[in-house]
Design a protein around this motif. Sequence first.
Motif, mmCIF file in Angstrom:
data_model
loop_
_atom_site.group_PDB
_atom_site.id
_atom_site.type_symbol
_atom_site.label_atom_id
_atom_site.label_comp_id
_atom_site.label_asym_id
_atom_site.label_seq_id
_atom_site.Cartn_x
_atom_site.Cartn_y
_atom_site.Cartn_z
ATOM 1 N N HIS A 130 0.830 -1.208 0.000
ATOM 2 C CA HIS A 130 0.000 0.000 0.000
ATOM 3 C C HIS A 130 0.863 1.257 0.000
ATOM 4 O O HIS A 130 1.859 1.337 0.725
ATOM 5 C CB HIS A 130 -0.935 0.028 1.214
ATOM 6 N N LEU A 131 0.435 2.241 -0.804
ATOM 7 C CA LEU A 131 1.089 3.545 -0.870
ATOM 8 C C LEU A 131 0.026 4.606 -0.587
ATOM 9 O O LEU A 131 -0.937 4.747 -1.353
ATOM 10 C CB LEU A 131 1.702 3.760 -2.256
ATOM 11 N N PRO A 160 -2.904 0.339 -8.456
ATOM 12 C CA PRO A 160 -3.732 -0.581 -7.655
ATOM 13 C C PRO A 160 -3.382 -0.574 -6.165
ATOM 14 O O PRO A 160 -4.163 -1.060 -5.343
ATOM 15 C CB PRO A 160 -3.416 -1.954 -8.262
ATOM 16 N N LYS A 161 -2.232 -0.006 -5.828
ATOM 17 C CA LYS A 161 -1.781 -0.030 -4.436
ATOM 18 C C LYS A 161 -2.037 1.285 -3.697
ATOM 19 O O LYS A 161 -1.753 1.392 -2.508
ATOM 20 C CB LYS A 161 -0.282 -0.353 -4.392
ATOM 21 N N PHE A 174 -2.459 6.854 7.874
ATOM 22 C CA PHE A 174 -2.381 5.523 7.262
ATOM 23 C C PHE A 174 -0.974 4.943 7.398
ATOM 24 O O PHE A 174 -0.797 3.758 7.687
ATOM 25 C CB PHE A 174 -2.755 5.587 5.777
ATOM 26 N N VAL A 175 0.026 5.792 7.181
ATOM 27 C CA VAL A 175 1.411 5.322 7.240
ATOM 28 C C VAL A 175 1.871 5.144 8.685
ATOM 29 O O VAL A 175 2.505 4.142 9.029
ATOM 30 C CB VAL A 175 2.352 6.295 6.502
ATOM 31 N N SER A 176 1.555 6.100 9.540
ATOM 32 C CA SER A 176 2.028 6.045 10.932
ATOM 33 C C SER A 176 1.438 4.873 11.697
ATOM 34 O O SER A 176 2.066 4.343 12.625
ATOM 35 C CB SER A 176 1.699 7.356 11.660
ATOM 36 N N LEU A 182 4.213 2.829 3.217
ATOM 37 C CA LEU A 182 4.800 4.136 2.942
ATOM 38 C C LEU A 182 3.760 5.027 2.279
ATOM 39 O O LEU A 182 2.696 4.552 1.889
ATOM 40 C CB LEU A 182 6.035 4.015 2.057
ATOM 41 N N GLY A 183 4.091 6.313 2.186
ATOM 42 C CA GLY A 183 3.138 7.238 1.581
ATOM 43 C C GLY A 183 3.778 8.591 1.335
ATOM 44 O O GLY A 183 4.856 8.898 1.858
ATOM 45 N N PHE A 184 3.104 9.383 0.521
ATOM 46 C CA PHE A 184 3.543 10.755 0.265
ATOM 47 C C PHE A 184 2.847 11.673 1.268
ATOM 48 O O PHE A 184 1.613 11.766 1.287
ATOM 49 C CB PHE A 184 3.192 11.177 -1.158
#
Length: 251
Positions: A130-131, A160-161, A174-176, A182-184
Amino acid sequence: MSFSLSRLCIALSAGLLACAAQAGEVQIAVAANFTAPIKEIAAEFEKDTGHKVIASLGPTGGFYTQIHNGAPFEVFLSADDATPERLEKEGAIVPGSRFTYAIGKLVLWSAKPGYVDGKGEVLKKNAFKHLAIANPKTAPYGAAAIQVLAKLGLGEAVKPKLVEGANIAQAHQFVSTGNAELGFVALSQVSKDGKLTEGSGWTVPAELHDPIRQDAVILAKGKDNPAAQALVDYLKGPKAAAVIKAYGYDL
């Protein structure tokens, strides 16, 4: 002697009362990415001026709707420059009050130390599930993330991710929490004084996306409020600039 001291005390008390009488409050709407900086700036502003800041934090698009629905905001710190410009054209701000208070930086971030390398190669490896990004239709940082993926030629590969948050704060959440590896997110959310506060990240080069110019305005409801003007002036001053830079923004 005691009489003079009494007169001095009375004079000082009168001065303090006059300052208290002049102090006011200002209601502001602040883009979620600027949460940490505005808390520090507001605390210093209140200490230096006596004015009180009542801040609401959230998505820029949501605030735009609230402002048109009569929300009591007097100053708006947007996550972009397009929304304040739109409000200006609609006559919803004090003429001439719009200015860029910060230029945001995008970072590819993971809560896991060592997960994101210094060049963002983790994206090309595409081994994650997931991103996270902010909604690119309403959040400037989300739109910038899509531009980065496109320029790197990874848009279709990672599509798709993608996990979209309503705003940059939710993307960070979402990332924390580990729901996305990971994420932007905004650099200001995960760094202080030029260093990541946790996890690992890659600060995205500015040439990979359009500048994230964040504009502020005094809204029509703040036209006659001295505290609103005082806050905007303070945002342009050296103390606020030091805080803004410390959280990784450009000026």
